[in-house]
Design an enzyme around this catalytic site. Structure first.
Site, mmCIF file in Angstrom:
data_model
loop_
_atom_site.group_PDB
_atom_site.id
_atom_site.type_symbol
_atom_site.label_atom_id
_atom_site.label_comp_id
_atom_site.label_asym_id
_atom_site.label_seq_id
_atom_site.Cartn_x
_atom_site.Cartn_y
_atom_site.Cartn_z
ATOM 1 N N GLU A 1 33.795 51.096 30.466
ATOM 2 C CA GLU A 1 35.058 50.438 30.111
ATOM 3 C C GLU A 1 35.499 50.707 28.672
ATOM 4 O O GLU A 1 35.786 49.793 27.904
ATOM 5 C CB GLU A 1 34.970 48.921 30.389
ATOM 6 C CG GLU A 1 36.354 48.307 30.551
ATOM 7 C CD GLU A 1 36.323 46.876 31.077
ATOM 8 O OE1 GLU A 1 35.582 46.623 32.050
ATOM 9 O OE2 GLU A 1 37.044 46.039 30.531
ATOM 10 N N HIS B 1 43.437 39.544 35.616
ATOM 11 C CA HIS B 1 42.236 38.794 35.240
ATOM 12 C C HIS B 1 42.391 37.944 33.979
ATOM 13 O O HIS B 1 41.658 36.972 33.809
ATOM 14 C CB HIS B 1 41.037 39.740 35.096
ATOM 15 C CG HIS B 1 40.449 40.147 36.416
ATOM 16 N ND1 HIS B 1 41.164 40.857 37.356
ATOM 17 C CD2 HIS B 1 39.230 39.933 36.969
ATOM 18 C CE1 HIS B 1 40.402 41.069 38.417
ATOM 19 N NE2 HIS B 1 39.220 40.513 38.213
ATOM 20 N N ARG C 1 38.875 51.891 32.832
ATOM 21 C CA ARG C 1 38.259 50.848 33.669
ATOM 22 C C ARG C 1 38.904 49.477 33.430
ATOM 23 O O ARG C 1 38.888 48.618 34.307
ATOM 24 C CB ARG C 1 36.745 50.795 33.430
ATOM 25 C CG ARG C 1 36.050 49.844 34.376
ATOM 26 C CD ARG C 1 34.553 50.049 34.453
ATOM 27 N NE ARG C 1 33.975 49.093 35.383
ATOM 28 C CZ ARG C 1 32.744 49.141 35.848
ATOM 29 N NH1 ARG C 1 31.937 50.117 35.477
ATOM 30 N NH2 ARG C 1 32.303 48.241 36.695
ATOM 31 N N ARG D 1 11.941 47.244 32.522
ATOM 32 C CA ARG D 1 12.965 48.078 31.858
ATOM 33 C C ARG D 1 13.832 48.849 32.848
ATOM 34 O O ARG D 1 14.419 49.874 32.519
ATOM 35 C CB ARG D 1 12.345 49.044 30.850
ATOM 36 C CG ARG D 1 11.580 48.346 29.755
ATOM 37 C CD ARG D 1 11.312 49.239 28.561
ATOM 38 N NE ARG D 1 10.614 48.471 27.545
ATOM 39 C CZ ARG D 1 9.298 48.331 27.506
ATOM 40 N NH1 ARG D 1 8.547 48.934 28.401
ATOM 41 N NH2 ARG D 1 8.735 47.616 26.567
ATOM 42 N N HIS E 1 37.685 32.840 42.540
ATOM 43 C CA HIS E 1 38.011 33.935 41.620
ATOM 44 C C HIS E 1 39.124 34.841 42.170
ATOM 45 O O HIS E 1 40.105 35.130 41.476
ATOM 46 C CB HIS E 1 36.750 34.759 41.323
ATOM 47 C CG HIS E 1 37.032 35.971 40.488
ATOM 48 N ND1 HIS E 1 37.360 35.891 39.149
ATOM 49 C CD2 HIS E 1 37.085 37.290 40.808
ATOM 50 C CE1 HIS E 1 37.583 37.110 38.677
ATOM 51 N NE2 HIS E 1 37.417 37.975 39.659
ATOM 52 N N LYS F 1 28.320 46.802 37.014
ATOM 53 C CA LYS F 1 28.362 45.652 36.101
ATOM 54 C C LYS F 1 27.451 44.572 36.657
ATOM 55 O O LYS F 1 27.631 44.122 37.791
ATOM 56 C CB LYS F 1 29.783 45.097 35.981
ATOM 57 C CG LYS F 1 30.660 45.878 35.017
ATOM 58 C CD LYS F 1 31.966 45.143 34.765
ATOM 59 C CE LYS F 1 32.851 45.936 33.817
ATOM 60 N NZ LYS F 1 34.184 45.287 33.645
ATOM 61 N N ASN G 1 41.030 45.062 35.457
ATOM 62 C CA ASN G 1 41.223 43.666 35.060
ATOM 63 C C ASN G 1 42.655 43.198 35.279
ATOM 64 O O ASN G 1 43.050 42.147 34.759
ATOM 65 C CB ASN G 1 40.827 43.481 33.586
ATOM 66 C CG ASN G 1 39.366 43.809 33.367
ATOM 67 O OD1 ASN G 1 38.531 43.512 34.222
ATOM 68 N ND2 ASN G 1 39.054 44.449 32.268
ATOM 69 N N LYS H 1 37.970 52.381 43.065
ATOM 70 C CA LYS H 1 37.037 51.889 42.046
ATOM 71 C C LYS H 1 36.063 52.999 41.640
ATOM 72 O O LYS H 1 35.770 53.176 40.461
ATOM 73 C CB LYS H 1 36.278 50.657 42.539
ATOM 74 C CG LYS H 1 35.300 50.170 41.482
ATOM 75 C CD LYS H 1 35.122 48.707 41.418
ATOM 76 C CE LYS H 1 34.323 48.340 40.170
ATOM 77 N NZ LYS H 1 33.967 46.957 40.097
ATOM 78 N N GLU I 1 41.393 40.990 45.286
ATOM 79 C CA GLU I 1 40.866 42.201 44.639
ATOM 80 C C GLU I 1 41.313 43.465 45.386
ATOM 81 O O GLU I 1 41.445 44.526 44.788
ATOM 82 C CB GLU I 1 39.324 42.153 44.569
ATOM 83 C CG GLU I 1 38.761 40.992 43.747
ATOM 84 C CD GLU I 1 38.802 41.225 42.223
ATOM 85 O OE1 GLU I 1 39.341 42.259 41.776
ATOM 86 O OE2 GLU I 1 38.297 40.349 41.491
ATOM 87 N N HIS J 1 41.205 34.269 34.405
ATOM 88 C CA HIS J 1 40.089 33.638 33.692
ATOM 89 C C HIS J 1 40.514 32.326 33.036
ATOM 90 O O HIS J 1 39.759 31.357 33.026
ATOM 91 C CB HIS J 1 39.497 34.606 32.662
ATOM 92 C CG HIS J 1 38.745 35.730 33.311
ATOM 93 N ND1 HIS J 1 38.521 36.953 32.708
ATOM 94 C CD2 HIS J 1 38.186 35.822 34.542
ATOM 95 C CE1 HIS J 1 37.848 37.733 33.544
ATOM 96 N NE2 HIS J 1 37.631 37.070 34.651
HETATM 97 N N1 GLY Z 1 35.313 44.025 38.218
HETATM 98 C C1 GLY Z 1 35.799 44.876 37.193
HETATM 99 C C2 GLY Z 1 34.937 46.047 36.924
HETATM 100 O O1 GLY Z 1 33.998 46.296 37.650
HETATM 101 O O2 GLY Z 1 35.158 46.740 35.963
#
Ligand code: GLY
Length: 372
Positions: free
Chosen positions: A239, A250, A243, A123, A268, A145, A247, A229, A187, A254
């Site tokens: 998000e 993106h 946040r 957990r 990517h 993430k 993107n 970031k 990025e 994608h």
């Molecule tokens: N890579 C996008 C984020 O971490 O929100």
């Protein structure tokens, strides 16, 4: 050169991102204070293991820390159920307990997979990210993430699980193939474009020297990216709003990644660079930003030698309608409407919900025609 530290402020889950040269050689000393017993489990991939695992092992050993290590095959296909099961069961076999620390040593695939394994193991156990690609240093290792891909799509199964520490060793970037470094740059430039015009100016001036290997410039670029970031993540960890700016580029990316089968036809970060150029072009067509902005974005990406246009992607691509449909499957779709991150100018991005699909289709059509 001195080291930089960026704090990701998340209350009890706050952590530091330490950025500098020689950090792998000092990893033992950096990590030791976080340990409750002198044992760590490292998960890495075969490529990183061959290049850097010995150095990590030596630095842990110098602090009397016992290391046990698992290597997984490199590449996106490791980011799935099979390797997740393998990693979690291996961690259990190694008797990793809740108070222990797992180390994710590699690029984005290793970071996301091992972060997720750490999130679900007993957990939740603590983990340290030691990112070894530019993309992982400036993006995926920071912000918590974690997750895996499934047959239904990328990153659809996962958890927010913040690391306890991130060690970004600038020296490892020298071992990256040029193409991988430049993909990560997609990025980096994203941060300037979405929220810091002065950083974009700086990248225009220093980007080429940084890509050529200047460690001081690399450290600054990583630091500034991580600062941006960290600020966004600390204001909007899960998000709900801001946040989503991360993107930028993106939604296009994608769709293009799906269209190219997540193959090495398009990495990517290359898709992010192309996507940023398209997002600025779309913004200009919507009358949101000046004509100069998309030209400047494209000129800079060209000067850096990254992919910029759809014509930089080898092989066939589907038509505009099909690409639009692939965007519709993106997980950034809210209530069936396409969400785009658009911009009012370089350094001023926002989330737009109501972009007319016909305009996107026309833009893609022209971009596809330009491929000849
Ligand atoms: N890579 C996008 C984020 O971490 O929100």
């Amino acid at each position: 050169m001195s080291r930089d530290t960026v704090n990701v402020a998340l209350g009890a889950r706050s952590y530091e991102v330490r950025i500098g040269q020689g950090l792998i050689a000092q990893a033992g000393r950096q990590i030791a204070p976080a340990l409750r017993r002198k044992k760590v489990a490292v998960i890495t991939d075969d490529t990183v293991a061959a290049l850097h695992l010995m150095a990590l092992a030596k630095s842990l050993e110098a602090e009397g820390i016992v290391m046990t290590a698992l290597t997984i095959p490199p590449g996106e296909s490791s980011k799935g159920w099979e390797q997740l099961a393998r990693c979690t069961e291996w961690l259990l076999d190694q008797k990793i307990e809740r108070r222990d620390v797992v180390i994710a040593f590699g690029g984005g695939v290793v970071g996301d997979l091992v972060g997720f394994a750490s999130a679900i193991l007993r957990r939740g156990v603590r983990f340290v990210q030691i990112p070894t690609t530019l993309l992982a240093q400036v993006d995926s290792s920071v912000g918590g993430k974690t997750g895996i891909n499934t047959a239904q799509g990328k990153n659809l199964v996962g958890a927010f699980h913040q690391p306890s520490l991130v060690l970004a060793d600038i020296d490892v970037l020298s071992s990256l193939p040029v193409r991988d470094f430049l993909a990560g740059y997609g990025e980096v430039v994203k941060y300037g474009l979405l929220g810091d015009a002065a950083f974009f100016d700086w990248l225009e001036r220093h980007g080429p020297a940084m890509a050529s290997g200047d460690a001081g410039l690399r450290q600054y670029a990583v630091k500034r990216s991580v600062e941006m970031k960290a600020g966004i993540v600390s204001r909007d960890e899960t998000e709900e709003g801001e946040r989503a700016l991360l993107n930028l580029g993106h939604t296009f990316c994608h769709a293009l990644e799906k269209a190219t089968g997540y193959s090495d036809r398009l990495l990517h970060g290359e898709g992010v660079a192309i996507g940023c150029a398209l997002a600025f072009e779309l913004s200009q067509r919507l009358g949101l930003c000046s004509q100069e902005a998309p030209s400047r974005v494209r000129a800079h990406l060209r000067a850096m030698g990254t992919k910029v246009d759809l014509s930089d992607i080898q092989g066939d691509l589907p038509g505009a309608e099909a690409l639009l449909a692939l965007m519709g499957q993106d997980k950034k779709v809210v209530d069936g409407r396409l969400r785009f991150v658009l911009a009012r100018s370089i350094g001023d991005a926002f989330v737009a919900e109501d972009v007319p699909p016909d305009l996107v289709k026309a833009l893609l059509s022209e971009a596809l025609q330009a491929r000849g």
